[in-house]
Design a protein around this motif. Structure first.
Motif, mmCIF file in Angstrom:
data_model
loop_
_atom_site.group_PDB
_atom_site.id
_atom_site.type_symbol
_atom_site.label_atom_id
_atom_site.label_comp_id
_atom_site.label_asym_id
_atom_site.label_seq_id
_atom_site.Cartn_x
_atom_site.Cartn_y
_atom_site.Cartn_z
ATOM 1 N N ALA A 39 0.733 -1.271 -0.013
ATOM 2 C CA ALA A 39 -0.011 -0.086 -0.034
ATOM 3 C C ALA A 39 0.856 1.248 -0.022
ATOM 4 O O ALA A 39 0.561 2.331 -0.722
ATOM 5 N N ALA A 44 -1.440 4.111 -1.865
ATOM 6 C CA ALA A 44 -2.768 3.345 -1.738
ATOM 7 C C ALA A 44 -3.408 4.674 -0.619
ATOM 8 O O ALA A 44 -4.472 4.697 -0.781
ATOM 9 N N ALA A 50 -9.497 2.596 -1.634
ATOM 10 C CA ALA A 50 -8.593 1.508 -1.058
ATOM 11 C C ALA A 50 -8.425 1.758 0.134
ATOM 12 O O ALA A 50 -8.331 0.581 0.728
ATOM 13 N N THR A 140 -10.117 -5.996 -3.434
ATOM 14 C CA THR A 140 -10.708 -4.554 -3.933
ATOM 15 C C THR A 140 -9.358 -3.453 -3.588
ATOM 16 O O THR A 140 -9.627 -2.468 -4.362
ATOM 17 N N ALA A 141 -8.999 -3.594 -2.419
ATOM 18 C CA ALA A 141 -7.931 -2.627 -2.077
ATOM 19 C C ALA A 141 -6.933 -2.619 -3.155
ATOM 20 O O ALA A 141 -6.390 -1.554 -3.475
ATOM 21 N N GLY A 142 -6.319 -3.977 -3.567
ATOM 22 C CA GLY A 142 -5.488 -3.899 -4.560
ATOM 23 C C GLY A 142 -5.729 -3.502 -5.828
ATOM 24 O O GLY A 142 -5.147 -2.573 -6.509
ATOM 25 N N TRP A 144 -8.167 -1.020 -6.406
ATOM 26 C CA TRP A 144 -8.123 0.383 -6.355
ATOM 27 C C TRP A 144 -6.900 1.363 -6.295
ATOM 28 O O TRP A 144 -7.039 2.581 -6.032
ATOM 29 N N MET A 145 -5.872 0.534 -5.839
ATOM 30 C CA MET A 145 -4.573 1.367 -5.528
ATOM 31 C C MET A 145 -4.090 1.889 -6.775
ATOM 32 O O MET A 145 -4.294 1.520 -7.859
#
Length: 147
Positions: A39, A44, A50, A140-142, A144-145
């Motif tokens: 991140a 991120a 993210a 999802t975090a990955g 939207w990073m």
């Protein structure tokens, strides 16, 4: 159920349960160990989606680890039951232990093995749902990073 069948069934369930308690915890710990590095390297912290997904992943990771700890305790209780000659004495020993630890009040009669297995299976279902939430939030975090 014969005494030997009871011991074998309880032992097999405990062996299956330790695997089911361990693998989600290992995956969560591995992913959470690398998440801050990835991140920060990808920036991120500047993408609100993210950040939100990472917070959801972190919260669900805590829940998965907590449920895994409860399942590990259940493994020990099922092994204690399997060490007794019959279902009544094994379940009674677990009820006595839980009452002495003040985790549950002492019942008038021991809960049968099938009820205990059903309760543990419900806990396993909760762990799997929470683990699925973790995986979705982590991916999802990955996604939207920023690149």
């Amino acid at each position: 159920m014969t005494d030997e069948a009871y011991q074998q069934r309880t032992g097999r369930f405990a062996a299956m349960l330790i695997k089911q308690a361990a693998w989600p915890a290992v995956i969560v710990l591995a992913c959470d160990g690398f998440a801050p590095l990835v991140a920060s390297a990808r920036g991120a912290l500047h993408a609100p989606i993210a950040v939100l997904a990472l917070l959801v992943a972190a919260a669900s990771a805590v829940v998965v680890l907590g449920i895994s700890a409860l399942l590990a305790l259940d493994v020990l209780l099922f092994r204690l039951m399997a060490s007794h000659d019959n279902e009544r004495s094994g379940c009674g020993a677990v009820d006595d232990l839980l009452a002495r630890m003040r985790l549950r009040p002492a019942p008038s009669s021991p809960r049968p093995l099938d009820d205990r297995v059903a309760g543990t299976r419900r806990l396993l279902a909760r762990q799997r749902i929470t683990f699925a939430i973790f995986v979705i939030a982590f991916l999802t975090a990955g996604f939207w990073m920023p690149r």
